[in-house]
Write a protein that holds these residues in place. Structure first.
Motif, short mmCIF file in Angstrom:
data_model
loop_
_atom_site.label_atom_id
_atom_site.label_comp_id
_atom_site.label_asym_id
_atom_site.label_seq_id
_atom_site.Cartn_x
_atom_site.Cartn_y
_atom_site.Cartn_z
N LEU A 1 33.67 41.49 37.70
CA LEU A 1 32.91 41.22 38.98
C LEU A 1 31.46 40.52 37.94
O LEU A 1 30.44 41.53 38.30
N VAL A 2 31.18 39.34 37.92
CA VAL A 2 29.61 38.53 37.50
C VAL A 2 29.87 38.19 38.65
O VAL A 2 30.03 37.00 39.46
N TRP A 3 28.27 37.69 39.37
CA TRP A 3 27.54 36.75 40.18
C TRP A 3 25.54 37.56 40.14
O TRP A 3 24.97 38.12 39.24
N ASP A 4 25.17 36.22 40.05
CA ASP A 4 23.64 36.50 39.68
C ASP A 4 23.14 35.62 41.62
O ASP A 4 24.03 35.75 41.92
N HIS A 5 21.94 35.02 41.07
CA HIS A 5 21.28 35.06 42.56
C HIS A 5 21.98 33.71 43.24
O HIS A 5 21.53 33.17 44.37
N LYS A 6 22.13 33.10 42.18
CA LYS A 6 22.24 31.61 42.26
C LYS A 6 23.82 31.38 42.99
O LYS A 6 23.76 30.84 44.67
N ASP A 7 25.16 32.31 43.22
CA ASP A 7 26.06 33.19 43.78
C ASP A 7 25.50 33.36 44.77
O ASP A 7 26.42 32.84 46.25
N VAL A 8 24.39 34.03 44.75
CA VAL A 8 23.85 35.06 46.60
C VAL A 8 23.66 33.87 47.33
O VAL A 8 23.70 33.39 48.54
#
Length: 288
Positions: free
Chosen positions: A18-25
């Motif tokens: 599962l991958v996310w960073d600040h842009k997704d948030v």
């Protein structure tokens, strides 16, 4: 039959990164209406990477909504998206969700398939962890019209007693005309929320807002008005999707503190323009 309950519940759990960073948030926060007024310090916590915190309902879309996407393609599950509605959702947060994933995995499985007569309810469970341990557990109830009647267990029906007295907090949230179009960029591409022709085949006059978008809007309202803007205070959040809200309408969120017990806020969400038609019911936020 498109759903084989025995096969679905017996299937091995799936584990995926599962991958996310600040842009997704930030995209998720914008999709649930954050950022108005744009320069409000309280809103910048949702939209500015240097101040960013993560609303716990982000768990429903982290990694592009992998829990729901994987569950609807699990062995024994083959359903028509036009027949699918989200029946309920719960999240238990084990610790604050980080702005960026780090060695994070999601393990999902079909926990149960209930027979409601004219419909089936698929119960999906997802457990998410990273290098530091468990992050959250999510349980989704997916209502599939026309797939019941297979002789399975009906499953428990949990309803909360209506709160007594006037709400402690009432707040309105305007649903922008483009709200569903923006929210779907976080991973829920069901055309029910964008394509008028598809929405009509599903029995709606026009595209409806995602239930999980309403879910996020309501939690943000609780955090901002009842929990001092502190997302880390949220321990769990559960709801039953009782109806729809359309882009352009107003979502009214009513909250009762310490109901049905200490450290719990019971809330309802209704569509103001349709005589307070129910949108979210049996909804509780547990907090520290």
């Amino acid at each position: 039959m498109p759903i084989d309950p025995a096969r679905a519940t017996a299937a091995e759990p799936r584990t995926v990164p599962l991958v996310w960073d600040h842009k997704d948030v930030i995209l998720y926060h914008l999709g649930i209406g954050a950022g108005t007024p744009a320069t409000d310090p309280a809103e910048l916590r949702y939209t500015l990477e240097s101040r960013l915190h993560v609303l716990p309902s982000f768990a429903t879309v982290a990694g592009g909504g992998m829990a729901l996407a994987g569950g609807l393609t699990a062995p024994g599950i083959d359903v028509d998206l036009a027949a699918v509605l989200h029946g309920g959702q719960s999240i238990t947060v084990h610790r604050p969700i980080p702005v960026r994933s780090s060695g994070t995995t999601l393990t999902s499985r079909v926990a149960a398939v209930h027979d409601k007569g004219k419909a089936a309810v698929i119960v999906l469970r997802a457990d998410v962890a990273d290098h530091d341990g468990p992050l959250w557990t999510a349980v989704s109830q997916i209502f599939v019209k026309g797939e019941g009647g297979f002789g399975g267990e009906r499953g428990a029906t949990e309803r909360l007693e209506a709160p007594v007295g006037a709400p402690d907090v009432t707040t309105d949230r305007l649903i922008r005309e483009d709200q569903a179009l923006l929210y779907r960029l976080s991973g829920d591409w069901n055309p029910l929320h964008a394509d008028p022709a598809f929405a009509r085949t599903a029995g709606f006059d026009k595209p409806i807002l995602h239930g999980l978008c309403s879910y996020g809007i309501a939690l943000k309202a609780v955090v901002d008005t009842a929990l001092g803007g502190d997302v880390a205070r949220v321990r769990a959040y559960s709801t039953r999707f009782a109806g729809v809200v359309y882009p352009g309408e107003t979502l009214r969120v009513r909250m009762w503190r310490d109901t049905p017990g200490p450290g719990r806020i019971q809330l309802t969400a209704t569509a103001v323009e349709r005589e307070d038609a129910p949108v979210l019911t049996d909804t509780v936020v547990e907090y520290a």
